[in-house]
Design an enzyme around this catalytic site. Structure first.
Site, PDB file in Angstrom:
ATOM      1  N   GLY A 254     -21.723  29.459   7.824  1.00 25.50           N
ATOM      2  CA  GLY A 254     -22.865  28.581   7.999  1.00 25.50           C
ATOM      3  C   GLY A 254     -24.129  29.217   7.471  1.00 25.50           C
ATOM      4  CG  HIS A 255     -24.424  32.866   6.192  1.00 27.25           C
ATOM      5  ND1 HIS A 255     -23.429  33.049   7.111  1.00 27.25           N
ATOM      6  CD2 HIS A 255     -24.211  33.765   5.214  1.00 27.25           C
ATOM      7  CE1 HIS A 255     -22.637  34.025   6.698  1.00 27.25           C
ATOM      8  NE2 HIS A 255     -23.090  34.479   5.535  1.00 27.25           N
ATOM      9  CB  SER A 256     -26.547  30.546   1.242  1.00 30.42           C
ATOM     10  OG  SER A 256     -26.534  30.957  -0.106  1.00 30.42           O
TER      11      SER A 256
END
Length: 137
Positions: free
Chosen positions: A53-55
């Site tokens: 749930g991130h970059s």
């Protein structure tokens, strides 16, 4: 603006040495386009939970299913792609600027991550709307 696209994601074979006593896989040489700065692994993830749930703005990561399986949902801001990792001699190279979510962990799944950088909170994009702004979408 980051121009990394789904096509920049690379599912790579990890060399496997087959032996009657058990297989051995090695990550060395130029298999990864960076020096590994951090190693961590995810395990005991409930089947209905998700991780990621991130970059990342700068870090690259190489994900391997050492045991079991899980699904990696990848998003470049325009296109999405799902890849199932379930073999310890296959790894997923995720470049910078790709949103990722990990889900559908099987019982006993272990996800090994080889990262190009040490943990730095400022390298993370944790909100999808901020990710879209980063990508110029």
């Amino acid at each position: 603006m980051d121009y990394t696209k789904i096509d920049d994601i690379d599912l790579r074979d990890i060399p496997k040495i087959t032996d009657p006593r058990g297989n051995l896989s090695v990550i060395e040489g130029d298999l990864l386009p960076y020096a590994v700065q951090r190693v961590y692994y995810l395990y005991d993830v409930p089947s209905d939970a998700y991780r990621g749930g991130h970059s990342h703005k700068e870090q690259q990561e190489f994900l391997i299913a050492l045991s079991g399986s899980f699904e990696v949902i990848l998003d470049d801001g325009e296109n999405k792609k799902a890849i199932t990792l379930n073999k310890p001699n296959k790894g997923l190279l995720i470049p910078t600027g790709i949103w990722r979510e990990l889900e559908n962990f099987s019982s006993g799944a272990v996800c090994l991550v080889l990262s190009s950088g040490k943990f730095l909170e400022s390298d993370y994009i944790r909100e999808y709307e901020d990710f879209k702004l980063f990508k110029g979408a």
